[in-house]
Design a protein around this motif. Structure first.
Motif, mmCIF file in Angstrom:
data_model
loop_
_atom_site.group_PDB
_atom_site.id
_atom_site.type_symbol
_atom_site.label_atom_id
_atom_site.label_comp_id
_atom_site.label_asym_id
_atom_site.label_seq_id
_atom_site.Cartn_x
_atom_site.Cartn_y
_atom_site.Cartn_z
ATOM 1 N N SER A 205 -13.348 -67.424 17.040
ATOM 2 C CA SER A 205 -11.990 -67.031 16.638
ATOM 3 C C SER A 205 -11.163 -66.747 17.900
ATOM 4 C CB SER A 205 -12.040 -65.782 15.749
ATOM 5 O OG SER A 205 -12.570 -64.710 16.490
ATOM 6 N N ALA A 206 -9.846 -66.898 17.779
ATOM 7 C CA ALA A 206 -9.010 -66.728 18.981
ATOM 8 C C ALA A 206 -7.886 -65.723 18.744
ATOM 9 C CB ALA A 206 -8.432 -68.064 19.396
ATOM 10 N N ILE A 207 -7.511 -65.056 19.827
ATOM 11 C CA ILE A 207 -6.321 -64.179 19.799
ATOM 12 C C ILE A 207 -5.273 -64.880 20.655
ATOM 13 C CG2 ILE A 207 -5.397 -61.957 20.564
ATOM 14 C CD1 ILE A 207 -8.190 -60.775 20.069
ATOM 15 N N GLU A 208 -4.181 -65.271 20.022
ATOM 16 C CA GLU A 208 -3.102 -65.951 20.755
ATOM 17 C C GLU A 208 -2.056 -64.893 21.064
ATOM 18 O OE1 GLU A 208 -3.089 -69.332 21.133
ATOM 19 O OE2 GLU A 208 -4.476 -70.064 19.577
ATOM 20 N N ALA A 209 -1.831 -64.641 22.335
ATOM 21 C CA ALA A 209 -0.940 -63.524 22.681
ATOM 22 C C ALA A 209 0.227 -63.971 23.545
ATOM 23 C CB ALA A 209 -1.725 -62.454 23.421
ATOM 24 N N GLU A 210 1.339 -63.285 23.311
ATOM 25 C CA GLU A 210 2.513 -63.417 24.176
ATOM 26 C C GLU A 210 2.474 -62.179 25.056
ATOM 27 O OE1 GLU A 210 5.354 -65.626 25.463
ATOM 28 O OE2 GLU A 210 4.652 -66.221 23.452
ATOM 29 N N LEU A 211 2.297 -62.357 26.362
ATOM 30 C CA LEU A 211 2.156 -61.181 27.227
ATOM 31 C C LEU A 211 3.514 -60.526 27.470
ATOM 32 C CD1 LEU A 211 -0.327 -62.688 29.858
ATOM 33 C CD2 LEU A 211 -0.869 -61.146 27.961
ATOM 34 N N PRO A 212 3.526 -59.213 27.680
ATOM 35 C CA PRO A 212 4.791 -58.522 27.959
ATOM 36 C C PRO A 212 5.527 -59.140 29.158
ATOM 37 C CG PRO A 212 3.052 -56.923 27.546
ATOM 38 C CD PRO A 212 2.393 -58.267 27.597
ATOM 39 N N THR A 213 6.843 -59.046 29.124
ATOM 40 C CA THR A 213 7.652 -59.698 30.165
ATOM 41 C C THR A 213 7.961 -58.763 31.335
ATOM 42 O OG1 THR A 213 9.631 -59.037 28.952
ATOM 43 C CG2 THR A 213 8.814 -61.260 28.539
ATOM 44 N N LEU A 214 7.370 -57.572 31.315
ATOM 45 C CA LEU A 214 7.698 -56.599 32.362
ATOM 46 C C LEU A 214 7.267 -57.089 33.745
ATOM 47 C CD1 LEU A 214 4.784 -55.054 33.183
ATOM 48 C CD2 LEU A 214 5.126 -54.201 30.878
ATOM 49 N N VAL A 215 7.949 -56.563 34.763
ATOM 50 C CA VAL A 215 7.572 -56.888 36.148
ATOM 51 C C VAL A 215 6.962 -55.623 36.748
ATOM 52 C CG1 VAL A 215 8.415 -57.609 38.411
ATOM 53 C CG2 VAL A 215 9.435 -58.565 36.326
ATOM 54 N N MET A 216 5.720 -55.729 37.187
ATOM 55 C CA MET A 216 5.045 -54.542 37.720
ATOM 56 C C MET A 216 5.546 -54.251 39.139
ATOM 57 S SD MET A 216 1.164 -55.008 36.384
ATOM 58 C CE MET A 216 0.987 -56.467 37.351
ATOM 59 N N PRO A 217 5.742 -52.977 39.454
ATOM 60 C CA PRO A 217 6.199 -52.666 40.825
ATOM 61 C C PRO A 217 5.113 -53.001 41.839
ATOM 62 C CG PRO A 217 5.623 -50.652 39.650
ATOM 63 C CD PRO A 217 5.517 -51.776 38.655
ATOM 64 N N LYS A 218 5.544 -53.300 43.064
ATOM 65 C CA LYS A 218 4.575 -53.678 44.114
ATOM 66 C C LYS A 218 4.056 -52.431 44.831
ATOM 67 C CE LYS A 218 5.199 -58.324 44.071
ATOM 68 N NZ LYS A 218 4.956 -58.315 42.612
ATOM 69 N N VAL A 219 3.441 -51.572 44.039
ATOM 70 C CA VAL A 219 2.841 -50.346 44.583
ATOM 71 C C VAL A 219 1.488 -50.182 43.894
ATOM 72 C CG1 VAL A 219 5.010 -49.115 45.054
ATOM 73 C CG2 VAL A 219 3.972 -48.969 42.773
ATOM 74 N N LYS A 220 0.706 -49.225 44.371
ATOM 75 C CA LYS A 220 -0.557 -48.917 43.694
ATOM 76 C C LYS A 220 -0.212 -48.484 42.263
ATOM 77 C CE LYS A 220 -4.420 -45.749 44.422
ATOM 78 N NZ LYS A 220 -4.816 -44.603 45.246
ATOM 79 N N ASN A 221 -0.841 -49.117 41.267
ATOM 80 C CA ASN A 221 -0.333 -48.942 39.910
ATOM 81 C C ASN A 221 -1.447 -49.033 38.858
ATOM 82 O OD1 ASN A 221 1.284 -48.929 37.614
ATOM 83 N ND2 ASN A 221 2.075 -51.018 37.896
ATOM 84 N N ALA A 222 -1.561 -48.006 38.015
ATOM 85 C CA ALA A 222 -2.498 -48.066 36.881
ATOM 86 C C ALA A 222 -1.744 -47.651 35.621
ATOM 87 C CB ALA A 222 -3.682 -47.148 37.133
#
Ligand SMILES: Cc1cc2nc3c(=O)[nH]c(=O)nc-3n(C[C@H](O)[C@H](O)[C@H](O)COP(=O)(O)OP(=O)(O)OC[C@H]3O[C@@H](n4cnc5c(N)ncnc54)[C@H](O)[C@@H]3O)c2cc1C
Length: 522
Positions: A205-222
């Protein structure tokens, strides 16, 4: 086969984590393998019961604190399952409950319980035993953390400064979804096409996903889900904070251990010089860690050393010292290590430092002493918070976990200081200054101050987000920073993340309350 036990008094400790927050649950299970997790997930899915996945509960964002339903504690799944060699380095597959501490011991002694190993793994193990030394670089200060928890939080630590967080050292993951399906992803495997992703489970079975369009900042990030166009699909699962599934098998990549590891602590009489030194040395390569301790943190250590045998091993810090920077030199030859030490010395001198104000650790026990110094601070603050709670104050740990771009380091430190002063609060700060990521801990004396510090954290989250930073650099968002995530990314992007979670977890059973709340219609 493990069953769900009633949450009796005996299991009360599992309602809490190191954030000192507490939740509720009706049941708890301690699965012993992937099949157990599959069967427990199916049972909970059938009943529509919430599931909170737990590792070692060392998390600081209350992500492992249950919000009703069943606790799935994976600490008893702690076997090493196999080894692989690709001609350059070794890969070890472990169960998620294995602690970092145990894993490190196994690596340094080269002793694994190989009873689960295939013939092929045994051959690799035999080769590994005769080979040089290898290590696993991610190092959240609390080494009792589980490997599963580290993967779920994309944990970092002091050595992240050079080696990056946990993510790049995870080669393969097996994850059990809320309905019991099993998903396996590996590095170099499936990728998204732009923002379109297709996850294929073991049953086809498959999960077809549209990923969020956000842009992650270029810093250490969790903070929130990791997404970028054309990403490797495994990277979405890493850092998903127990909200998409339970990891049951994790393959880790090792690295050759540098031949020379030296620790250097530099003592500064004022914080401004420590910041100038940091910004200068950030431009140089070859340092594995760059950690900071402010005057309040040093005062706490001074008083701990006076008080108790447990902290007697702490080095004496002269009263005139107001900041300490700890750095680690990793090098493959003594010549290289000395060269880095020399560069460090020159930068220290330039920032007004004196030779007698540096502590250098060149062997294991000296290094352990400096590392103990680093660990003693969060431990001591946790103890202080516990004392305040015992004396009747209804408060929890208040520790910031925000990062900013390098150009904002001085500004963010000034902002923290002025707002803490404005509200008349007490604090202690330490952490990963090399990554422009310093933990400011508020030490409230009253419930009013506790409430004020919660509001203050929201202001900080807004400031950091507006200046290109991240509201959680390493501990994950969990339940405590869900509001900040919305401040950082905005409601529209949070809705995109909600849609993504819904595809993996349609009944919203996993990690309820982590990162963002459920929203009707999404
Ligand atoms: C003194 C101290 C210092 C610390 N210093 C650092 C530091 O320097 N850097 C840092 O990054 N962290 C640090 N931490 C935080 C903590 O150790 C890390 O976040 C760690 O990764 C949590 O691991 P855990 O096993 O305790 O996870 P838990 O607290 O049990 O869980 C954390 C999250 O992971 C999820 N999870 C756990 N196991 C799994 C699994 N198998 N599958 C899916 N989801 C799972 C949970 O659902 C939850 O969302 C520190 C903590 C303490 C107490």
């Amino acid at each position: 086969m493990e069953t769900i036990r009633k949450l009796s008094e005996e299991y009360a400790g599992y309602l809490r984590d190191e954030s000192r927050n507490s939740g509720t649950a009706e049941g708890i299970a301690f699965p012993l393998g992937t099949e157990d997790v599959v069967s427990l997930m199916k049972e909970c899915h059938g009943k529509g019961v919430r599931v909170t996945v737990q590792g070692a509960r060392t998390g600081l964002a209350a992500a492992a604190v249950p919000d009703g339903g069943v606790i799935m504690n994976l600490s008893r799944m702690n076997r090493v399952l196999g080894m692989r060699f690709d001609g350059k380095t070794y890969y070890v597959t472990v169960e998620p409950g294995l602690s970092l501490l145990e894993f490190r011991k196994m690596l340094s002694t080269k002793r694994f319980d190989s009873s689960c190993f295939s013939e092929e793994s045994r051959e690799v193990y035999a080769r590994f035993a005769k080979d040089g030394e290898f290590f696993f670089s991610p190092d959240p200060t609390e080494a009792t953390a589980s490997i599963g928890g580290m993967a779920a939080c994309n944990a970092s630590g002091a050595r992240t400064y050079r080696y990056g967080p946990t993510r790049p050292y995870i080669e393969a993951l097996t994850m059990v979804l809320a309905d019991g399906r099993v998903l396996r992803e590996k590095r170099g495997g499936d990728r998204a096409e732009g923002l379109k992703a297709r996850f294929v489970c073991d049953d086809g079975s498959a999960i077809e996903a549209e990923l969020p369009t956000l842009v992650m900042p270029k810093v250490k990030n969790a903070s929130g889900y990791f997404v970028e166009p054309d990403m490797e699909l495994i990277d979405l699962l890493i850092g998903s904070d127990g909200s998409l599934g339970a990891f049951t098998e994790i393959e880790l990549r090792l690295q050759p251990l540098p031949s020379f590891i030296w620790g250097v602590s530099l003592l500064f009489e004022d914080e401004a010089s420590a910041l100038d030194f940091t910004l200068g040395i950030q431009k140089e390569e070859g340092y594995a860690a760059l950690e900071f301790f402010d005057s309040d943190a040093l005062d706490i250590l001074r008083s701990q050393k006076k008080k108790g045998a447990a902290f007697a091993a702490l080095p004496e810090i002269p009263p005139r010292v107001s900041s300490v920077i700890y750095t680690e030199i990793h090098a493959d030859s003594e010549e290289e290590a000395l060269e880095r030490l020399f560069t460090l010395g020159s930068a220290f001198e330039k920032a007004g430092g004196r030779e007698e104000d540096s502590w250098i650790a060149r062997d294991g026990s000296e290094l352990d002493r400096l590392i103990f110094f680093r660990h003693a601070i969060p431990e001591s603050v946790n103890m202080l918070i516990d004392q305040k709670r015992k004396s009747g104050l209804n408060i929890t740990k208040m520790s910031s976990d925000m990062s900013v771009p390098s150009g904002e380091l001085k500004n963010v430190m000034a902002m923290y200081r002025s707002t803490i002063k404005e509200l008349g609060l007490k604090s202690a700060a330490w952490g990963h200054i090399g990554n422009n990521h310093v933990h400011f801990n508020i030490l409230p004396d009253s419930e009013e101050q506790y409430a004020a510090s919660k509001e203050l954290f929201k202001r900080w989250a807004a400031w950091v987000s507006a200046h290109g930073g991240a509201v959680s650099a390493e501990h994950g968002v969990g339940k405590l920073k869900a509001d900040f995530l919305t401040v950082m990314y905005g409601e529209e992007h949070i809705d995109e993340m909600r849609r993504l979670k819904r595809l993996f977890d349609p009944k919203w059973q996993l990690g309820a309350g982590n990162m963002f709340s459920e929203k009707e219609g999404i």
